[in-house]
Design an enzyme around this catalytic site. Structure first.
Site, PDB file in Angstrom:
ATOM      1  N   CYS A  63       0.815  -1.226   0.000  1.00 41.10           N
ATOM      2  CA  CYS A  63       0.000   0.000   0.000  1.00 41.10           C
ATOM      3  C   CYS A  63       0.849   1.278   0.000  1.00 41.10           C
ATOM      4  O   CYS A  63       0.312   2.364  -0.197  1.00 41.10           O
ATOM      5  CB  CYS A  63      -0.958   0.004   1.174  1.00 41.10           C
ATOM      6  SG  CYS A  63      -2.005  -1.458   1.215  1.00 41.10           S
ATOM      7  N   HIS A  99      -2.944   7.145   2.366  1.00 38.84           N
ATOM      8  CA  HIS A  99      -3.442   5.851   1.910  1.00 38.84           C
ATOM      9  C   HIS A  99      -4.868   5.663   2.421  1.00 38.84           C
ATOM     10  O   HIS A  99      -5.173   5.931   3.585  1.00 38.84           O
ATOM     11  CB  HIS A  99      -2.531   4.734   2.420  1.00 38.84           C
ATOM     12  CG  HIS A  99      -3.070   3.374   2.141  1.00 38.84           C
ATOM     13  ND1 HIS A  99      -3.566   3.014   0.906  1.00 38.84           N
ATOM     14  CD2 HIS A  99      -3.219   2.282   2.934  1.00 38.84           C
ATOM     15  CE1 HIS A  99      -3.984   1.765   0.965  1.00 38.84           C
ATOM     16  NE2 HIS A  99      -3.784   1.299   2.184  1.00 38.84           N
ATOM     17  N   ASN A 104     -10.158  -0.026   0.027  1.00 40.15           N
ATOM     18  CA  ASN A 104      -8.696   0.050   0.050  1.00 40.15           C
ATOM     19  C   ASN A 104      -8.164  -0.579  -1.239  1.00 40.15           C
ATOM     20  O   ASN A 104      -8.273  -1.794  -1.431  1.00 40.15           O
ATOM     21  CB  ASN A 104      -8.204  -0.708   1.292  1.00 40.15           C
ATOM     22  CG  ASN A 104      -6.697  -0.721   1.421  1.00 40.15           C
ATOM     23  OD1 ASN A 104      -5.978  -0.358   0.492  1.00 40.15           O
ATOM     24  ND2 ASN A 104      -6.211  -1.137   2.586  1.00 40.15           N
TER      25      ASN A 104
END
Ligand code: UT7
Length: 326
Positions: free
Chosen positions: A120, A253, A283
């Site tokens: 990520c 993020h 996500n």
């Protein structure tokens, strides 16, 4: 010699069309005898929907329209690109890299193209690498892309992870510039925490052996993420000689709205300076930051001259920040 900096000159993104609301996830999991609810997902994460790519659609397929949109926004053609960096943890193949496959789909050849694997944090890692190569004089016009098909590595029998992730791609064109642009970057990793977020299948002889789906100790990741997002933000501001008060936008993020809002509060930023797309995208790992950036550029929030903090955090454990004037 003219001092060399890098600057984002265009952004683009792409979401696969198949959108699953939380209600769709409730139905999907109920079919497997697993209970979840819209209330739980919204309250704990802020996620209301995510997009899943259809079978046969790969990370490079999602990257292509995102890259084309970024090139169009920058007023560049694919032939102008002299570096391609793709951040992904869900590549099309073991090898060649997704960057090489994307290069072919863009119809160009010759320029260096490689993948960055920092889960990520991948886009922030890729942007920092491209910035360093441009400042070193190794490239003038880079495509930096985060692209993921995380739906392929989800365990739909594990409600603690499968409701969190989605697929998508985001891209930027980063060009050499006499003025910054990118003001400062900061990258970190701590491999001692590899086990808290991983897909532990191993590749052997070109085959995936063992367990090829995502595992996460959500609470351990949550605790680490909150700390490192604050420290990386402060550190990169210090490097650039700026303060929190100089920030127009925080684009962290997009994993969990509680982590994102917690980071904004620690930096004493009003929540309307936080760009959040986690509600609609879930996500999307390496794609989350460039997707959110592109949304905020296209809806007119992020404007030329704005000071923007991009932050990544995720498996590895990895984290990092890039501070830039847009
Ligand atoms: O992308 C890399 C970065 N990743 C992250 O930043 C993720 C960080 N972690 C998180 O965002 C949160 O830890 C989660 C969203 C993953 C979990 O939220 P939480 O508030 O930490 O919940 P929890 O793990 O403590 O679980 C609380 C309860 C448990 O039930 P019991 O044991 O209290 O009875 C879980 O079984 O919630 C239950 N639960 C669910 N219930 C309904 C877990 N997942 C679900 C679900 N639906 N999908």
């Amino acid at each position: 010699m003219t001092p060399r900096h890098s600057r984002i000159t265009g952004t683009g993104s792409h979401l696969p069309p198949r959108r699953l609301s939380n209600a769709d996830m409730v139905t999907l999991l109920a079919g497997r005898g697993i209970e979840t609810s819209d209330d739980w997902i919204v309250e704990r994460t802020g996620i209301r929907a995510r997009h899943f790519a259809d079978d046969g659609v790969s990370a490079s397929d999602l990257a292509l329209p995102a890259a084309r949109r970024a090139l169009e926004a920058a007023g560049r053609r694919a032939e102008d690109v002299d570096l391609i960096v793709v951040a992904t943890s869900t590549p099309d193949m073991v090898f060649p890299s997704t960057a090489c496959l994307l290069q072919a789909k863009l119809g160009v050849h010759g320029c260096p193209a490689f993948d960055v694997q920092a889960v990520c944090s991948g886009f922030v890692y890729g942007l920092a690498v491209a910035d360093a190569m441009i400042r070193a004089g190794s490239a003038r016009c880079a495509l930096v892309i985060g692209t993921e098909v995380f739906s392929r590595i989800l365990d739909f029998d594990d409600r603690t992870t499968c409701v969190l992730f989605g697929d998508g791609a985001g891209a930027v064109v980063l060009e050499a510039s006499a003025t910054p642009g990118i003001l400062a970057c900061e990258l970190h990793a701590d491999g001692r925490h590899a086990g808290i977020l991983c897909t532990p299948g191993t590749v052997s002889g070109g085959r995936v052996l063992g367990d090829p789906v995502l595992k996460m100790d959500g609470q351990a990741v949550f605790r680490l993420a909150v700390g490192v997002l604050e420290s990386a933000a402060r550190s990169v501001l210090g490097k650039a000689g700026r303060t929190e008060a100089d920030l127009d936008w925080l684009i962290p993020h997009q994993a969990n709205i509680r982590i994102m809002q917690g980071t904004a509060r620690k930096l004493k930023l009003p929540l309307d300076k936080l760009v959040a797309t986690v509600d609609e995208h879930g996500n999307t790992s390496a794609a989350s930051v460039p997707l959110a950036l592109d949304v905020a550029v296209r809806d007119g929030r992020v404007r030329p001259g704005d000071t923007v903090m991009l932050e990544g955090v995720g498996g590895g454990f990895t984290w990092g920040a890039v501070l830039l004037d847009f």
